[in-house]
Design an enzyme around this catalytic site. Structure first.
Site, short mmCIF file in Angstrom:
data_model
loop_
_atom_site.label_atom_id
_atom_site.label_comp_id
_atom_site.label_asym_id
_atom_site.label_seq_id
_atom_site.Cartn_x
_atom_site.Cartn_y
_atom_site.Cartn_z
CG HIS A 123 15.51 -63.68 27.38
ND1 HIS A 123 14.23 -64.11 27.61
CD2 HIS A 123 15.40 -62.38 26.96
CE1 HIS A 123 13.38 -63.12 27.35
NE2 HIS A 123 14.07 -62.06 26.96
CG HIS A 162 10.75 -59.91 26.03
ND1 HIS A 162 11.25 -58.63 26.16
CD2 HIS A 162 10.32 -60.02 24.74
CE1 HIS A 162 11.13 -57.99 25.01
NE2 HIS A 162 10.57 -58.80 24.13
CG ASP A 243 11.03 -55.10 27.95
OD1 ASP A 243 10.49 -55.27 29.06
OD2 ASP A 243 11.85 -55.90 27.46
ZN ZN Z 1 12.42 -57.80 27.73
#
Ligand code: ZN
Length: 305
Positions: A123, A162, A243
């Site tokens: 990220h 993500h 995840d």
């Molecule tokens: Zn993640």
């Protein structure tokens, strides 16, 4: 040639507090899950050097982060990203570990590598640490590899649940790097729609909440894996987040351990076709400790087979 596992206890010094999902126990769980696997060589992660970091992050960003590291306690740099005493060394070990792993592979001392390090990195944008991430290890690793003679193209495969917004931001104008990501949408950080294509080198494969093995494998079979094949990379890097596992508390994708073995095996097969099998992987997310142990084991087992 063996598969190397890169780690350093400094990665346990990044303290996010008692209730934060990105906890030190994550790495302990992943390493515990590897017990009994054969043909693995454990090596310590060196610290990244300044030159490596500055390939992605501006000098001011890095100086600012170092200056903010507290000597005691924890400070927040965004609502869910923290710095404690030891955070800088932890993130330097993760970046340095991946760069070292890439060198080991390109020097033909190892075929594959997995970095069991934290904090995660995908990220982190060049000028913004966010989403539990401080430095963007996989982006720095790709640019590190591209400095080596004979390395013209790198493919980054990101199966964290993500979207790797930071990695996309680094490479969206760089045709030497292909970035392919499967992730849940809608979900943090909100980017990663299929119409975000960079300079033709970004491929986003959004999955809907509730999707599982079937949709994940279909997306990679029909789009993701052919894109990696067509780019003929000289090295493949994996942003390995666990995840999207059905047990994970932060998302609603229903993958199982076997899916992590499957995608890793597919990537290794493509690597055998294009780049002598060379694959380096680094831990990103994954917040259920049992899933980290079992899915991480499935991933490394496929890397090592
Ligand atoms: Zn993640």
């Amino acid at each position: 040639m063996s598969t190397i596992i890169i780690h350093h206890d400094d990665c346990l010094r990044h303290n996010t507090g008692p209730k934060h999902p990105e906890a030190t126990q994550r790495v302990t769980a992943v390493l515990g899950g590897l017990e009994g696997l054969k043909d693995l060589q454990m090596l310590p992660a060196p610290l990244a050097n300044r030159e490596q970091i500055l390939r992605v992050h501006p000098t001011e960003f890095w100086a600012d982060m170092i200056s903010k590291e507290p000597s005691d306690g924890i400070i927040s740099i965004d609502p869910d990203t923290y710095l404690s005493s030891g955070s800088i060394d932890a993130t330097l070990r993760a970046t340095g570990g991946l760069c070292f792993a890439i060198d080991q592979i390109l020097d033909a001392k190892a075929l594959r590598a997995f970095c069991a390090t934290r904090p995660p990195g995908h990220h982190s944008e060049p000028e913004t640490a966010m989403g539990f991430c401080l430095l963007n290890h996989v982006a720095i690793g790709a640019l590190h590899a591209l400095e080596r003679p004979g390395i013209r193209r790198v493919a980054i495969v990101d199966f964290d649940v993500h979207h790797g917004n930071g990695t996309q931001a680094v490479f969206e104008n760089n045709p030497d790097v292909l970035f392919v990501s499967s992730h849940q949408l809608p979900l943090y950080p909100g980017t990663g729609k299929s119409d975000e294509t960079g300079c033709g080198n970004i491929l986003n494969l959004p999955l809907a909440p509730g999707d599982g093995s079937r949709q994940f494998r279909k997306a990679w079979n029909q789009l993701g894996l052919p894109a990696v094949h067509n780019c003929e990379p000289d090295l493949i890097l994996i942003s390995a987040g666990f995840d999207a596992h059905q047990r994970d508390p932060l998302a609603q994708i229903e993958l199982q351990d076997a899916d992590y073995h499957w995608i890793t095996r597919q990537i290794c097969d493509l690597a055998m076709d294009s780049c002598k099998g060379r694959v380096a992987s680094i831990l990103e997310g994954g917040y259920d400790l049992r899933a980290l142990a079992t899915a991480g084991r499935a991933h490394v087992k496929a890397l090592a087979s």
